[in-house]
Design an enzyme around this catalytic site. Structure first.
Site, PDB file in Angstrom:
ATOM      1  N   LYS A 118      19.681 134.234  51.962  1.00  0.00           N
ATOM      2  CA  LYS A 118      20.674 133.752  50.995  1.00  0.00           C
ATOM      3  C   LYS A 118      20.709 134.714  49.811  1.00  0.00           C
ATOM      4  O   LYS A 118      19.761 134.778  49.035  1.00  0.00           O
ATOM      5  CB  LYS A 118      20.309 132.349  50.491  1.00  0.00           C
ATOM      6  CG  LYS A 118      21.468 131.717  49.729  1.00  0.00           C
ATOM      7  CD  LYS A 118      21.076 130.535  48.912  1.00  0.00           C
ATOM      8  CE  LYS A 118      20.629 130.915  47.526  1.00  0.00           C
ATOM      9  NZ  LYS A 118      21.607 131.669  46.708  1.00  0.00           N
ATOM     10  N   GLU A 128       8.029 136.803  44.248  1.00  0.00           N
ATOM     11  CA  GLU A 128       8.070 137.904  43.281  1.00  0.00           C
ATOM     12  C   GLU A 128       8.840 137.351  42.094  1.00  0.00           C
ATOM     13  O   GLU A 128      10.063 137.221  42.138  1.00  0.00           O
ATOM     14  CB  GLU A 128       8.755 139.104  43.947  1.00  0.00           C
ATOM     15  CG  GLU A 128       8.393 140.411  43.287  1.00  0.00           C
ATOM     16  CD  GLU A 128       9.464 140.818  42.302  1.00  0.00           C
ATOM     17  OE1 GLU A 128       9.304 140.425  41.117  1.00  0.00           O
ATOM     18  OE2 GLU A 128      10.424 141.479  42.686  1.00  0.00           O
ATOM     19  N   CYS A 138      12.686 142.809  36.537  1.00  0.00           N
ATOM     20  CA  CYS A 138      11.492 142.015  36.206  1.00  0.00           C
ATOM     21  C   CYS A 138      10.316 142.911  35.837  1.00  0.00           C
ATOM     22  O   CYS A 138       9.310 142.409  35.358  1.00  0.00           O
ATOM     23  CB  CYS A 138      11.153 141.053  37.330  1.00  0.00           C
ATOM     24  SG  CYS A 138      11.037 141.848  38.889  1.00  0.00           S
ATOM     25  N   GLU A 179      10.900 136.298  29.028  1.00  0.00           N
ATOM     26  CA  GLU A 179      11.361 137.500  29.717  1.00  0.00           C
ATOM     27  C   GLU A 179      12.755 137.777  29.156  1.00  0.00           C
ATOM     28  O   GLU A 179      13.691 136.995  29.380  1.00  0.00           O
ATOM     29  CB  GLU A 179      11.409 137.221  31.223  1.00  0.00           C
ATOM     30  CG  GLU A 179      11.631 138.459  32.041  1.00  0.00           C
ATOM     31  CD  GLU A 179      11.613 138.193  33.546  1.00  0.00           C
ATOM     32  OE1 GLU A 179      11.879 137.055  33.970  1.00  0.00           O
ATOM     33  OE2 GLU A 179      11.346 139.136  34.295  1.00  0.00           O
TER      34      GLU A 179
HETATM   35  C1  SIN Z   1      12.442 147.376  41.155  1.00  0.00           C
HETATM   36  O1  SIN Z   1      12.059 147.918  40.126  1.00  0.00           O
HETATM   37  O2  SIN Z   1      12.567 147.974  42.213  1.00  0.00           O
HETATM   38  C2  SIN Z   1      12.747 145.927  41.213  1.00  0.00           C
HETATM   39  C3  SIN Z   1      12.535 145.286  39.929  1.00  0.00           C
HETATM   40  C4  SIN Z   1      12.871 143.832  40.033  1.00  0.00           C
HETATM   41  O3  SIN Z   1      12.507 143.182  41.036  1.00  0.00           O
HETATM   42  O4  SIN Z   1      13.475 143.306  39.102  1.00  0.00           O
END
Ligand code: SIN
Length: 484
Positions: free
Chosen positions: A179, A254, A288, A385
């Site tokens: 999704k 993640e 992130c 964040e």
């Molecule tokens: C990344 O830096 O490849 C991904 C970063 C994220 O998951 O926001």
């Protein structure tokens, strides 16, 4: 050049067929640069999700029985097709997500790199023969695919996050229901077009854009789905994990981050400023692993902040498809509202705006690259964040203080350390509570290394030789040689 029509799909991809939602619903996908509608896409619901799970379950026995070399060859072909289409895929990605075209190209190349990497890993899923406790016994360990996988991917990397999950799952012999984020389904669907062209068997990969909660719940509540992989917020990750308990699925999460970016006085200042720009302002600060708190040693604080502000001010803010764009729009209005509120709170509590600080003259969801000094721990942006182009600078005086400040958050995804003293950099890197540390490096995501976090940033690793283990179960066979 606009993406060719063959790459823009308005339907879901289920059981090898392009199809509409059972109830016919559609959702408009908009370009964040100007709010215009790109197209409408099928908006699936719980019943559609159940159908997709059925297709993935049906396709599983044949896919997992294929020799690894065949799965590898398919992934390699797919990677090659993605690279051949890098330009139209990047343009499509920029249109639905907003990031500058140069970043979109890099993301598509990264998606292809994940497919290529796991094509190679597919052939290296080795088992073990363990010395047995008795002479007439043998102990074998097999690695087998976990089964049907559910993947839920975010809007900030609409292609790379899809490949980072799909490639290891397919390499391991799993089938998938994915999704994509409701804001950015077009890149995932375009990747499916190329997967089909590379020879994807029906049902092995199903892409179901649609309603987050009903689809998510259908995926999690299904016993047929044996693994959930999710990238997104910590709050949603917690809910998904709790709900997964009923079916005892394997889960990788993640989640959010609050990366400290530590600059010691002995750092190469130019390199540290460039690293901070890359880490903070990539994707308009919507990653992130973005530097969320810049911790700068007192003696270089003023010099570093002045240089960073000058570099941030010079960033070219423009629609992602405009030549030279270095920072595109934020994803939507609520992202702008959030960033604005965080800045207002910080300024109210004593932060100084060195550059930026508000909406950009371009209007819409464009925001000025912002640098704030005199940030302190009581400000909301220290714990939240930020997910926007705002760099708050904090002061520290000693190495111990820097590590304590860096770890004073429930998150533990990425951290960055800038120092020319390798001993110190390693010492601090080892001490920090997180899954990844960039040492004099501002961007470290690669298919060859394990990406993931600890604490409230989740668990599980993506990419690298470890990434495929998330999609494999161990099975132990105990063999009695004397039995007839
Ligand atoms: C990344 O830096 O490849 C991904 C970063 C994220 O998951 O926001």
């Amino acid at each position: 050049m606009t993406p060719p029509d063959t790459l823009i799909r308005r339907q879901a991809f289920v059981g090898g067929l392009w199809c509409d939602a059972l109830d016919g619903r559609r959702l408009a996908i908009t370009d964040p640069a100007d709010g215009s509608e790109i197209c409408e896409v099928a908006h699936l619901s719980r019943e559609d999700a159940k159908r997709a799970i059925g297709c993935a379950a049906e396709a599983l026995p044949a896919w997992r029985a294929r020799p690894a070399a065949e799965r590898a060859a398919f992934l390699r072909r797919w990677a090659d097709l993605v690279l051949e289409s890098i330009e139209p895929l990047a343009k499509l990605l920029t249109r639905e997500q907003g990031k500058p075209l140069a970043e979109a190209r890099a993301e598509i190349a990264q998606a292809a790199a994940f497919l290529g990497w796991f094509a190679e890993e597919a052939r290296r899923v080795y088992g073990d023969l363990i010395p047995a406790p008795r002479a007439d016994r043998r102990t074998l360990v097999l690695k087998q695919p976990v089964g049907v996988v559910a993947a839920i991917t975010p809007w900030n990397f609409p292609a790379a996050m899809v490949a980072r999950k799909v490639a290891p799952a397919l390499a391991a012999g799993c089938t998938l229901v994915l999704k994509p984020a409701p804001q950015t389904p077009l890149s995932a669907l375009a990747l499916a077009v190329l997967a089909e062209a590379a020879g994807l068997p029906p049902g092995v990969l199903n892409i179901i854009p649609g309603e987050a909660e009903p689809i998510g719940n259908a995926l999690i509540d299904s016993h047929a789905v044996r693994k959930l992989t999710f990238t997104g917020s910590t709050a949603v990750g917690r809910q998904l994990l709790a709900r997964s308990a009923a079916t005892l699925k394997r889960v990788s999460l993640e989640l959010g981050g609050n990366a400290p970016f530590i600059v010691f006085a002995d750092a190469d200042l130019d390199a540290a400023v460039e690293g901070a720009i890359e880490s903070k302002f990539r994707n308009s600060g919507q990653t992130c692993v973005c530097a969320n708190r810049l911790l700068v040693e007192d003696s270089i604080y003023d010099a570093f902040s002045a240089r960073l502000a000058a570099r941030a001010k010079a960033l070219v803010v423009a629609p992602g498809l405009a030549p030279g764009s270095q920072q595109g729009p934020l994803i939507d209005q609520s992202a702008v509202d959030k960033v604005e509120a965080l800045i207002a709170d910080a300024v109210d509590k004593g932060a100084r705006v060195l550059t930026g600080g508000g909406r950009h003259v371009l209007g819409g969801t464009f925001f000025q690259p912002t640098v704030l000094t005199e940030a302190t721990a009581d400000m909301q942006l220290c714990q939240a964040e930020i997910f926007g182009p705002v760099a708050p600078l904090y002061r520290f005086h000693t190495e111990n203080e820097a590590v304590a400040l860096a770890d004073a958050t429930p998150f533990g995804l990425a951290s960055y350390v800038y120092s020319s003293d390798l001993g110190r950099a390693l010492r601090v890197g080892e001490a920090l509570q997180c899954g990844m540390v960039g040492i004099n490096v501002g961007a470290m995501s690669t298919e060859t290394a394990p990406f993931g976090g600890v604490k409230d940033s989740g668990f599980g690793r993506e990419g690298s030789m470890y990434g495929i283990d998330e999609y494999l179960d161990l099975k132990y066979l105990s063999l009695d040689l004397s039995a007839r």
